[in-house]
Write an enzyme that holds these catalytic residues in place. Structure first.
Site, PDB file in Angstrom:
ATOM      1  N   SER A 161       0.857  -1.189   0.000  1.00 59.53           N
ATOM      2  CA  SER A 161       0.000   0.000   0.000  1.00 59.53           C
ATOM      3  C   SER A 161       0.894   1.239   0.000  1.00 59.53           C
ATOM      4  CB  SER A 161      -0.898   0.004   1.234  1.00 59.53           C
ATOM      5  OG  SER A 161      -0.099   0.263   2.375  1.00 59.53           O
ATOM      6  N   LYS A 162       0.262   2.385  -0.090  1.00 62.68           N
ATOM      7  CA  LYS A 162       0.996   3.665  -0.135  1.00 62.68           C
ATOM      8  C   LYS A 162       1.922   3.815   1.079  1.00 62.68           C
ATOM      9  CE  LYS A 162      -2.086   6.673  -2.780  1.00 62.68           C
ATOM     10  NZ  LYS A 162      -1.832   6.002  -4.017  1.00 62.68           N
TER      11      LYS A 162
END
Ligand code: GLU
Length: 483
Positions: free
Chosen positions: A253-254
């Protein structure tokens, strides 16, 4: 030619994601290896979240990576259109067929009712499975009701007591109980199909032989198989790819770093490097080779070598790999692709392409990504700015630095006609005589570059030219005297 046909079906609800690119790449390599076709189909039926700008971004991103489609909304193909919103009639056709056969039905439950049912089921420790009371409603009655109450969805009449088994090409034999699926929805309206329905209709229409997609879709596959059976279609082969994980082994994820291909492109990763890197996210050639060209990857790719375990996205390895690809470039090629990254540095200034190429080539052996260039080579295009303290080697005082710079300047003037290698020897000899070559070379290097770390002063001088080097030494002396 083989009849293998694979596809990716991205939803244009965001920019091209690393995971989608990896799925596309595995489909592409599989198709190219077996002489089949790779198709891109845009799943844009979620009208609220889909945006043409994301479709453009996804298609351009894949093209940039070198994952060329044989059929797509851009290149067309025998099964066009390749956008779901342009294929609504075909979904409506099959929905009507299934409605007439009693295999799907209108459900008039409100959101609130479904929420309430779910809450009750969970409270009584049951799985939140919706077995819909409307499944037995007479079709004529339901159609009449649908005319006055547009608040309905169309659901699949999931058969009870079925075991749905399929052989996943990566995970082996998998089976699911139909009783755990519930009567899942397939369309919001006749002309508003949902993912599960549109995907199976399109895969049939496009003769897809293998569905290779992320592991997060495993739970959807039994639903798709039931729909395929109900429609009398052919069941494709399935292969569910391992998830892409961050270094802490949670889903990428980010939080871990950039997740969109754009961001990598903007940071100066090369498409060939990303192509190679993504191919190794869950696959390997069966030995420890890591740098593999597109041709090698196509030649060696096989589904059997895809791993089941999640694939860790190792940012350090990507940097290393990108550096390797940077080093494969000729200096002219590297300059061409690097120019956009140093535009701000060059704007309004006059430098020859030859000079720029030499500067970039100087950094080529160490560079990991093109975005690092700007900060590494700025002093070749503008006067360096630095604090006087940087000129001081170890315990040096400003006076010592001035003296060392004086020596450097004199040596430079005396030997300016000599080749740089000879000049370097002279400086090294002098440095030795001074007891510590750093006390001569450090202030000199900082005067030229203004940096704590840079190539050695002779490499810099060779490009910068003796005159400019002399001026910079003079300036360094001046600020050291004033300090
Ligand atoms: N639109 C789906 C996605 O982007 C496609 C899944 C599939 O390949 O069936 O995840």
């Amino acid at each position: 030619m083989s009849n293998i046909r694979v596809r990716i079906a991205p939803s244009p609800t965001g920019p091209l994601h690393i995971g989608t690119a990896r799925t596309a790449l595995f489909n592409y390599l599989f198709a190219r290896h077996l002489g089949g076709k790779f198709i891109i189909r845009i799943e844009d039926t979620d009208l609220l979240r889909s945006d043409p700008k994301f479709e453009k971004n996804i298609l351009e991103g894949l093209e940039w990576l070198g994952i060329e489609a044989d059929e797509s909304p851009i290149v067309g193909g025998p099964d066009a259109p390749y956008r779901q919103t342009e294929r609504i009639e075909s979904y409506a056709h099959y929905l009507k067929k299934l409605l007439a056969e009693g295999k799907v039905f209108y459900c008039f439950h409100t959101e609130a009712e479904l929420e309430e049912e779910k809450r009750e089921l969970l409270e009584t420790k049951h799985s939140p499975i919706h077995l819909c009371e409307y499944r037995t409603m007479d079709i004529k009655e339901a159609e009449t009701l649908a005319e006055i109450n547009s608040n309905y969805v169309i659901r699949f009449k999931t058969p009870a007591g079925r075991i749905i088994a399929f052989n996943d090409l990566i995970r082996g034999e998998l089976s699911f109980q139909s009783d755990l699926l519930g009567d899942f929805s397939v369309a919001k309206k006749i002309d508003v199909p949902l993912y599960h329905f549109a995907v199976v209709v399109d895969d049939e229409a496009m003769d897809i032989t293998h569905v290779i997609r992320g592991e997060d879709h495993i739970a959807n596959t039994p639903k798709h198989i039931l729909l395929i059976e109900a429609l009398g279609f052919c069941i494709p082969q399935y292969a569910h790819l391992p998830l892409v994980l961050g270094t802490d082994r949670s889903k990428l994820s980010k939080r871990h770093g950039a997740t969109s291909i754009d961001e990598y492109r903007e940071q100066g990763y090369l498409p060939e490097a990303l192509f190679n890197f993504l191919a190794l996210l869950g696959w390997n050639p069966g030995d420890n080779r890591e740098i593999l060209s597109k041709e090698e990857l196509i030649r060696e790719f096989s589904i059997e070598k895809i791993q089941k375990a999640g694939a860790v996205f190792d940012f350090v390895k990507l940097d290393w790999m990108n550096g390797e690809y940077i080093r494969k470039k000729t200096s002219d090629e590297l300059t061409r692709i690097a120019l956009p990254f140093i535009e701000t540095l060059l704007s309004g200034k006059q430098f020859s392409l030859d000079y720029i190429t030499k500067v970039i080539a100087l950094e080529q052996p160490r560079l990991k990504k093109l975005s690092e260039l700007l900060e590494k080579i700025d002093y070749f295009f503008e006067e360096p700015q630095y604090d006087v303290s940087l000129l001081l080697w170890k315990k040096m005082t400003a006076e010592n630095a001035v003296a060392a710079l004086d020596v450097a300047k004199k040596l430079l003037e005396q030997n300016k006609e000599k080749p740089i290698t000879a000049m370097k020897e002279i400086f090294l000899q002098k440095g030795k005589e001074m007891g510590d070559k750093g006390s001569l070379l450090w202030p000199l290097r900082v005067a030229l570059s203004g940096k704590k770390a840079s190539p050695d002063p002779f490499e810099i001088m060779e490009i910068l030219g003796i005159e400019k080097a002399a001026r910079r030494i003079e300036y360094a002396k001046k600020i050291a005297v004033l300090s």
